[in-house]
Design an enzyme around this catalytic site. Sequence first.
Site, PDB file in Angstrom:
ATOM      1  N   ASP A 161     -84.133 -30.596   8.547  1.00  0.00           N
ATOM      2  CA  ASP A 161     -82.819 -31.034   9.010  1.00  0.00           C
ATOM      3  C   ASP A 161     -82.562 -30.520  10.430  1.00  0.00           C
ATOM      4  O   ASP A 161     -83.223 -29.590  10.914  1.00  0.00           O
ATOM      5  CB  ASP A 161     -81.759 -30.488   8.039  1.00  0.00           C
ATOM      6  CG  ASP A 161     -80.496 -31.335   7.987  1.00  0.00           C
ATOM      7  OD1 ASP A 161     -80.274 -32.137   8.913  1.00  0.00           O
ATOM      8  OD2 ASP A 161     -79.729 -31.176   7.023  1.00  0.00           O
ATOM      9  N   ASP A 219     -75.925 -39.473   5.710  1.00  0.00           N
ATOM     10  CA  ASP A 219     -75.210 -38.694   4.699  1.00  0.00           C
ATOM     11  C   ASP A 219     -74.229 -39.567   3.934  1.00  0.00           C
ATOM     12  O   ASP A 219     -73.709 -39.164   2.897  1.00  0.00           O
ATOM     13  CB  ASP A 219     -74.446 -37.533   5.352  1.00  0.00           C
ATOM     14  CG  ASP A 219     -75.348 -36.340   5.627  1.00  0.00           C
ATOM     15  OD1 ASP A 219     -76.491 -36.326   5.118  1.00  0.00           O
ATOM     16  OD2 ASP A 219     -74.917 -35.419   6.348  1.00  0.00           O
TER      17      ASP A 219
END
Length: 702
Positions: free
Chosen positions: A454, A522
């Site tokens: 990430d 997301d």
Amino acid sequence: MAEIVFDEDTRSWLIRTAATSYALRLTEDDTPSHVYWGPALTRDQVSDLIPETGQRWDAFNDPNEGLDELAVDGGTRYWTPALQVRFADGTRALEWRYLSHEIDGEERLRLRFRDRHYPLSITLNYRVPPGTDVIERWIELTNDGTEDAIEVIRSDSATWVLPVRPGYRISHVTGRWAAESQLLREPVPHGEVTFGSRRGITSHHANPWVMLDDGETTERHGEVFSAALAWSGSWRITTTRSSTGRLTVTGGSGQDGVVPRLAPGDTVTTPVFAGLYTEGGFGAASRAWHSYTLDHVLPHPGELRPVLYNSWEATGFDVTEAGQRSLAEKASTLGVELFVMDDGWFGARTGDHAGLGDWQVNRDRFPDGLKPLVDQVHRLGMKFGLWVEPEMVNPDSDLYRAHPDWVLHHPHRTRSELRQQLVLNFARPDVAGWAHGWLDSLVGEHGIDFLKWDMNRPFSEAGWPTDGDPDRLWVEHTHAVYAILDRLRAGHPGLRIEACSGGGGRIDFGIMARTDQVWTSDNTDALDRLVIQHGYGQVYPARAMSAWVTDDPNFVTHRTTPLRFRFHVAMAGVLGIGGDIVGWPEEDLEYAREQIALYKEIRPVVQHGRLHRLVPPETDGVTALQYVAADDGSTVVFVFRQAAHFHAPERPIRLGGLDVAARYRDADTGKVWHGAALLAHGLLPGLPDGDFASALIRLTKL
Ligand code: GLA
């Protein structure tokens, strides 16, 4: 097969790809100049297009007519400079001197130049990956002097010169966190327009590709010129449109005001800025990019991506060993193949305020370390994956307390935090070495099969006070990320990696060359995902597009949709489950089991097939897409309806990519259809009643 030929009389090169041609030449003063890009032409045919020598009477208007193959800053050129440098004495203008060329096999051309006076060598590179119409371009710059550095103000990888057309239109994507990849198709303004990112990452806000058409192209018909940059740091792509109808697209890594220096003896190699000319509409352009990604970009494209479970939406930061174990047990009964533990397993990371940088397992949460969980997941027959965010540090961490100088910073300036975190300077070899070290041991010691890498915030105050050339960090940070990924993969050949950046903030061909899939967004709301996946799929393939089924109401949109709808949307990519499955009622678990089993049957078609967008998401509330297997022609159709209106009868959906002479059997109803009828008239999808209705239709070719 590609072919590259040089014609000595006209000092021109012709590059022939599978179905297109591209030509360039040297002018009398050695400037590389564009000749042609479009449908396949032979050498003879292209020679008609080489302009006569001599100056036009109105040359003062626009002496180079925007035809520069790489528009340098120098001479009487007024188009957006692709290459702009400043030598030690302050001189900026470049003057080309041609040295030589090399044609390497059928697919690679290198043209070597040097400045007429200053010690700068420039190599233009062209490569046609076999079987494609993609032309990869990049440049190399070498300071072959011994004394002074050269400031590199702009160094694009390529300038793409498009033919004169009246009504140029551009397709590109825009967005933000949880709203990435929204497709826009708008007229190209006259003048210059720059798309890009100044964030140090590819960004959620724009993605480094553009498609240009003459305003008449549709999904199924027409010409498209496209270009895509393989770079995961800051970037810029500028379109310049003149009053004559000429359009150029110049692009590369970098951003205005950031001026790295090229030291004596050093070479910089820019990322690839690939171009593609296609006929057959936007659909054909996308399919050509998808094939290129599968055949030439992704490291293990032939693999089928497993169905994964990810714990993030289920637990947030409330990670415990017992909790992860019960999720894993439940996931394994559903048919999940890869279990991924997300954020919250290390250091003092019990929220987003602390612990990033301290990559030791949290012993309060995992008293015996990670090994027992990893082993259990393996015993359950699943692979084990783990979330990491190597480029980041929370100021509240042991790492930051020990190394406050490791982050990007300027003296006397605020260190601006986003999500309570700062960016580590990976351009520093000690920092990059540290990151590779702990990642390598983590993966090796625990037998980790998969990392979700990430990167949750953009750069700010990107300084490096102890370095004499701090601006180089912008590019070198990205190179260091690439190098660590490459080393990890080499050291652990079974390791697979998902690229994530707060969702889809780092999706591009540069990162895809080193990862196996990307976290698309997301935002897991199924309805929003239709739009995001539509934009993503313009260039990138389903094979790398992670899509999870999560819980209702969705945490971003607070919307509730049927489980079936959520499954069908996620099954159009790489299916994952991200809900709190321990709390799911038995009927949902049973449904999930069935859908996961079904997905495993259709996944070769979805992940390796060819995408046909039948109805885009922005039309009348019904959207449809289809994948067609390259080998046996079997096909999967997904149809979605957002809302039912006015008791309207169902409309047939015209399919694409079928064999007009073949017949197809519906795997669920047994009904046999003529391919010709499905192509010409279409298929009634049989959507259930009501809002958020969806259907998945499987057809086998007889
Ligand atoms: C980012 C990612 C999410 C999740 C969180 C964890 O937002 O995109 O999927 O991993 O970080 O902090």
